[in-house]
Design an enzyme around this catalytic site. Structure first.
Site, short mmCIF file in Angstrom:
data_model
loop_
_atom_site.label_atom_id
_atom_site.label_comp_id
_atom_site.label_asym_id
_atom_site.label_seq_id
_atom_site.Cartn_x
_atom_site.Cartn_y
_atom_site.Cartn_z
N GLY A 118 -48.27 -15.90 -3.30
CA GLY A 118 -49.62 -16.18 -4.27
C GLY A 118 -50.94 -15.84 -3.62
O GLY A 118 -51.51 -16.52 -2.85
N THR A 120 -53.07 -12.84 -5.58
CA THR A 120 -53.97 -12.57 -6.79
C THR A 120 -54.20 -13.46 -7.48
O THR A 120 -53.65 -14.53 -7.85
CB THR A 120 -53.05 -11.42 -7.50
OG1 THR A 120 -52.72 -10.47 -6.66
CG2 THR A 120 -53.93 -10.72 -8.50
N THR A 154 -45.29 -12.14 -8.95
CA THR A 154 -43.75 -12.00 -9.12
C THR A 154 -42.81 -12.98 -8.91
O THR A 154 -42.78 -13.72 -7.56
CB THR A 154 -43.38 -10.69 -8.33
OG1 THR A 154 -44.55 -9.67 -8.87
CG2 THR A 154 -41.97 -10.18 -8.44
N GLU A 236 -45.23 -4.57 2.12
CA GLU A 236 -45.14 -4.79 0.96
C GLU A 236 -45.43 -3.32 0.37
O GLU A 236 -44.64 -2.62 -0.44
CB GLU A 236 -46.00 -5.77 0.28
CG GLU A 236 -45.98 -5.64 -1.43
CD GLU A 236 -47.11 -6.69 -1.84
OE1 GLU A 236 -47.23 -6.58 -3.10
OE2 GLU A 236 -47.52 -7.27 -0.97
#
Length: 392
Positions: A118, A120, A154, A236
């Protein structure tokens, strides 16, 4: 070979239905976990007894697993199975305390608990320092009380835990910390975000209203979050580059097979020079970018704490931008080869049509190319001013 056989038999034939449903079955996650593919870099001591043998897997094994999974005709399914876990639990693996690793990693490795990342928020995307979610200590200093929102998370729909960027201090980057939030807590609300592609990825909007989180869930120290987040972004981004090039290859293969059988103006489509030129452009782009992936993977493998090194981070940022552009090129050219079939959800061009909608997240996610290009150059400027110039 084992990975290809598994995905071709147990995932790909059902991917279209799972994408339409918006969620892959959790049983697939458990099967992948049982094979040791879900979190390949979890230290051996946190794994089940039957998977604690000596492990020589490295970044090249991880690349192969990503590529085999992303041969899927519906990439959103793969993201729904494992993407949230991969990025959400990574800070615990890399920066968590021994107590946190012992508590969180074994059930995550077994696929029994799911994670998301978490970072964004509605008002803070690539500008991580602008996050507004706040975590305040209680008077007895036993808990943080979290208030705020997170967006485009996501795997958030089915996650049990979120590794979240929260503000524990002032308004600058130095006021950011990383906190593991239990998502079954009172005050947590979540809902699906309808996005253009990757429907089965479970993109989620979160609201936190006075959510109580134990102080033991703080990763690192207060105010250390921004540094940890930046380091977590590097793997990532590298993975996004690997995925992007594989999806570009999927488009190429679908379009090439179509061009070999489709006839136009009385002859096979592949016999037209302009069509062959499109394939030449796609192959050059794919193979050169894949070579860059392998070169950078070698440097990551031999460099201690590689993802925390500015020089590695700069190159990963540029690689991710380039891989996104390769994907954009191959989507466009493949759709041109398919014509109307390339924008039809059923029929021969449906794989390319799906990727054309999934594509944006690979370009925008993990930092937009405008941010990453500038970040990479700003990172290497100091090293260029030393006696030993940086290799760009």
């Amino acid at each position: 070979i084992q990975a290809r056989k598994f995905y071709e038999e147990e995932v790909f034939p059902f991917a279209e239905a799972w994408e339409e449903a918006g969620e892959p079955p959790v049983e697939v996650l458990r099967k992948i976990a049982a094979r040791g593919w879900l979190m390949p870099f979890v230290p051996v001591k946190y794994r089940p007894e039957n998977q604690r043998e000596s492990d020589e897997r490295d970044i090249f094994h991880a690349i192969i697993l990503q590529e085999e999974a992303h041969r899927c005709p519906r990439p959103g399914v793969i993201w729904g199975i494992s993407a949230g876990l991969g990025i959400g639990a990574a800070p615990v693996i890399n920066f968590g305390s021994e107590e946190q690793r012992s508590r969180f990693l074994p059930p995550a490795y077994r696929g029994e608990e799911r994670w998301c990342l978490g970072i964004t928020e509605p008002e803070a995307g690539s500008d991580v320092a602008g996050i507004r979610t706040v975590a305040r200590l209680t008077h007895d200093k036993r808990f943080y009380i979290v208030n705020g929102t997170k967006k485009w998370i996501t795997g958030g729909l089915w996650a049990d835990w979120m590794t979240a960027a929260v503000r524990t201090g002032g308004s600058s980057a130095a006021g950011i910390s990383l906190l593991v939030i239990p998502l079954n807590s009172s005050g947590v609300k979540r809902r699906r975000i309808r996005v253009s592609g990757l429907h089965a990825s479970g993109s989620t909007f979160f609201e936190f209203n006075d959510v109580k989180v134990p102080v033991e869930n703080l990763i690192g120290k207060e105010g250390d979050g921004f540094r940890l987040i930046m380091a977590n972004f590097n793997p990532e981004r590298f993975n996004l580059a690997v995925m992007s090039v594989q999806l570009a290859r999927n488009c190429l293969e679908e379009a090439f097979n179509h061009a070999m059988t489709r006839k136009t103006f009385g002859k096979p489509l592949i016999s037209h020079q302009i069509i062959r030129s499109k394939f030449a452009s796609m192959i050059r782009a794919i193979e050169s970018c894949h070579s860059w992936i392998e070169e950078l993977a070698w440097h990551i493998k031999i460099t201690p704490n590689a993802y925390q090194q500015p020089a590695i981070g700069a190159r990963v940022a540029l690689l991710k931008v380039q891989a996104g552009r390769v994907l954009e090129l191959c989507v466009r050219e493949s759709q041109q080869v398919f014509g109307g079939l390339g924008m039809t959800k059923d029929g021969k061009g449906k794989v390319v049509e799906q990727i054309s909608r999934d594509m944006r997240v690979f370009v925008v996610g993990g930092g937009s190319e405008e941010i990453l290009d500038d970040l990479s150059i700003r990172t290497i400027i100091p090293s260029k001013q030393t006696e030993r110039p940086a290799k760009l």
